[in-house]
Design a protein around this motif. Structure first.
Motif, PDB file in Angstrom:
ATOM      1  N   GLY B  51       0.810  -1.218   0.000  1.00  0.00           N
ATOM      2  CA  GLY B  51       0.000   0.000   0.000  1.00  0.00           C
ATOM      3  C   GLY B  51       0.835   1.256   0.000  1.00  0.00           C
ATOM      4  N   SER B  52       2.039   1.181  -0.516  1.00  0.00           N
ATOM      5  CA  SER B  52       2.921   2.315  -0.356  1.00  0.00           C
ATOM      6  C   SER B  52       2.709   3.397  -1.402  1.00  0.00           C
ATOM      7  CB  SER B  52       4.371   1.842  -0.372  1.00  0.00           C
ATOM      8  OG  SER B  52       4.586   1.120  -1.556  1.00  0.00           O
ATOM      9  N   GLY B  53       1.954   3.099  -2.427  1.00  0.00           N
ATOM     10  CA  GLY B  53       1.699   4.116  -3.452  1.00  0.00           C
ATOM     11  C   GLY B  53       0.954   5.295  -2.863  1.00  0.00           C
ATOM     12  N   LYS B  55      -1.397   7.035  -3.886  1.00  0.00           N
ATOM     13  CA  LYS B  55      -2.831   7.147  -4.140  1.00  0.00           C
ATOM     14  C   LYS B  55      -3.660   6.345  -3.133  1.00  0.00           C
ATOM     15  CE  LYS B  55      -2.480   8.003  -9.064  1.00  0.00           C
ATOM     16  NZ  LYS B  55      -2.340   7.272 -10.320  1.00  0.00           N
ATOM     17  N   ARG B  56      -3.060   5.399  -2.470  1.00  0.00           N
ATOM     18  CA  ARG B  56      -3.801   4.600  -1.500  1.00  0.00           C
ATOM     19  C   ARG B  56      -4.201   5.453  -0.304  1.00  0.00           C
ATOM     20  NH1 ARG B  56      -3.257  -0.967  -1.092  1.00  0.00           N
ATOM     21  NH2 ARG B  56      -2.746  -1.943  -3.075  1.00  0.00           N
ATOM     22  N   PRO B  57      -5.444   5.338   0.162  1.00  0.00           N
ATOM     23  CA  PRO B  57      -5.860   6.152   1.310  1.00  0.00           C
ATOM     24  C   PRO B  57      -5.192   5.711   2.614  1.00  0.00           C
ATOM     25  CG  PRO B  57      -7.614   4.657   0.643  1.00  0.00           C
ATOM     26  CD  PRO B  57      -6.544   4.542  -0.389  1.00  0.00           C
ATOM     27  N   ASN B  58      -4.887   4.418   2.734  1.00  0.00           N
ATOM     28  CA  ASN B  58      -4.286   3.913   3.967  1.00  0.00           C
ATOM     29  C   ASN B  58      -2.928   3.277   3.675  1.00  0.00           C
ATOM     30  OD1 ASN B  58      -6.615   4.483   5.624  1.00  0.00           O
ATOM     31  ND2 ASN B  58      -7.583   2.738   4.612  1.00  0.00           N
ATOM     32  N   ALA B  59      -1.937   3.681   4.430  1.00  0.00           N
ATOM     33  CA  ALA B  59      -0.616   3.085   4.287  1.00  0.00           C
ATOM     34  C   ALA B  59      -0.650   1.656   4.815  1.00  0.00           C
ATOM     35  CB  ALA B  59       0.412   3.900   5.044  1.00  0.00           C
ATOM     36  N   GLU B  60       0.139   0.791   4.206  1.00  0.00           N
ATOM     37  CA  GLU B  60       0.037  -0.635   4.506  1.00  0.00           C
ATOM     38  C   GLU B  60       1.408  -1.301   4.398  1.00  0.00           C
ATOM     39  OE1 GLU B  60      -3.148  -2.396   2.256  1.00  0.00           O
ATOM     40  OE2 GLU B  60      -2.232  -4.382   2.386  1.00  0.00           O
ATOM     41  N   VAL B 135      -2.232  -2.292   8.463  1.00  0.00           N
ATOM     42  CA  VAL B 135      -2.880  -1.226   7.705  1.00  0.00           C
ATOM     43  C   VAL B 135      -3.172  -0.067   8.651  1.00  0.00           C
ATOM     44  CG1 VAL B 135      -4.824  -0.605   6.221  1.00  0.00           C
ATOM     45  CG2 VAL B 135      -3.951  -2.940   6.210  1.00  0.00           C
ATOM     46  N   ARG B 139      -2.454   7.799   6.429  1.00  0.00           N
ATOM     47  CA  ARG B 139      -1.078   7.509   6.052  1.00  0.00           C
ATOM     48  C   ARG B 139      -0.076   8.026   7.088  1.00  0.00           C
ATOM     49  NH1 ARG B 139      -0.629   5.781   1.045  1.00  0.00           N
ATOM     50  NH2 ARG B 139       1.478   6.567   0.798  1.00  0.00           N
TER      51      ARG B 139
END
Lengths: 179, 187
Positions: B51-53, B55-60, B135, B139
């Protein structure tokens, strides 16, 4: 049938005073049960201090028919606690474990739950668009455990006639029993 | 007076009373028992950062760790099972406390209460074993300067009586601000 006629005889031969006494006895039993329940509600801060586990989603920890004693209190929710929560539009409360806690700076908390025996978290069980549980959804945390006993209420809910028969029988028993 | 209904009622009442009394004794018998569990958790590594991109709402992230525990002392005659779980805890700008379960395991038997999980010794955990990605809510875990702390926790389920929770063994690690680099390095 012998029992029936004996019961009837017992009721008929009672004097008025004794009959009144027995009726009051029955009332006392019912009201004290209600008082105990309400008292527990006040002590535990929970609207339902005792719940019966209805599904196998928390196996192997809890089986269907086990009884849980709840405590709500005012302590913040923490990870690993087993909470009982109600979702809008669903009558039956759910017992699951907290797997995520996000506590805001103002003290409000977002919580995510999951059944130990389920593969996914509970977002599918929540209301549409609901992603988190908050304090208002949670009616208690499980603190005490008693196996099997809740099976009685499950059976009585599945067969309502059994429930009425049992209540009737107990009523007659209390009415006719003598010191 | 001594009809069969009367006798049946007396028998039932006696049975229930004795069972309730014994259950209460059983629950109380372990109320003051202090188990001496040993648990360590160390060598935390970040593995895969799906989830590091931006655009993702939540960092993962996926988190790996070494863990060893001897929880045999938790098993008394009133222990049904032990629910073992690893949590990651940290604070962000959005939340003063975040707690996320990243791993859990159910121990049903005292024979399984000694366990080691890690790269050196791989333990086969066939049943009731889950791994979760870490998750975040938002972010913040990327930008927050705080360390992330891993804890080893367990919840003891009784045969009858009180449910209790404990934690032991913690280790800290820091999330790098630039995850992309790390993701590339960990490949």
């Amino acid at each position: 049938m012998n029992v029936m006629s004996e019961t009837f005889q017992a009721l008929r031969t009672m004097r008025k005073r004794q009959l009144a006494h027995q009726v009051i006895n029955l009332g006392l039993i019912i009201t004290s049960a209600l008082m105990i329940w309400k008292f527990l509600m006040v002590v535990t801060h929970s609207e339902s201090p005792v719940v019966v586990v209805l599904s196998g989603s928390m196996e192997p920890a809890f089986q269907r028919g086990d009884i849980l004693f709840l405590w709500l209190g005012s302590a913040p929710f923490r990870i690993g606690e087993i909470v009982v929560f109600k979702i809008e539009g669903r009558d039956i409360p759910i017992v699951h474990r907290v797997i995520k806690v996000h506590e805001k700076h103002d003290g409000t908390t977002d919580v995510l739950t999951k059944g130990d025996n389920n593969d996914v978290d509970d977002r599918g069980l929540y209301a549409p668009d609901q992603r988190w549980l908050n304090k208002k959804h949670i009616i208690g945390r499980a603190v005490g455990y008693l196996p099997y006993v809740g099976m009685v209420t499950i059976i009585m809910n599945d067969y309502p006639y059994l429930k009425y028969a049992l209540i009737g029988l107990l009523g007659i028993f209390v009415l006719t029993s003598r010191e | 007076m001594h009809s069969w209904t009367f006798r049946l009622n007396a028998l039932f009442t006696f049975t229930v009373t004795v069972l309730a009394f014994l259950s209460a004794l059983n629950a109380l018998s372990v109320a003051f028992y202090k188990p001496v569990p040993v648990a360590t958790i160390e060598n935390v590594k970040l593995n895969r950062l799906p989830g590091s991109g931006p655009k993702r709402p939540n960092a993962e992230a996926r988190v790996m760790f070494d863990m060893s525990a001897d929880l045999r002392s938790l098993f008394t005659w009133n222990t049904k099972l032990v629910f073992l779980y690893v949590t990651a805890e940290y604070s962000t700008e959005l939340n003063r406390l975040n707690q996320v379960v990243i791993w859990d395991y159910v121990i049903e038997n005292v024979k399984d209460a000694q366990l080691t999980v890690g790269k050196s010794q791989t333990l086969l955990l066939p049943r009731h074993h889950n791994e979760y990605p870490l998750v975040d809510q938002g972010r913040g875990i990327r930008s927050s300067a705080d360390n992330v702390t891993l804890y080893l926790n367990w919840c003891t389920m009784p045969v009858v009586g009180f449910i209790s929770r404990q934690r032991e063994g913690k280790t800290e690690f820091k999330f790098p601000e630039t995850w992309e680099k790390l993701a590339a390095a960990s490949k």
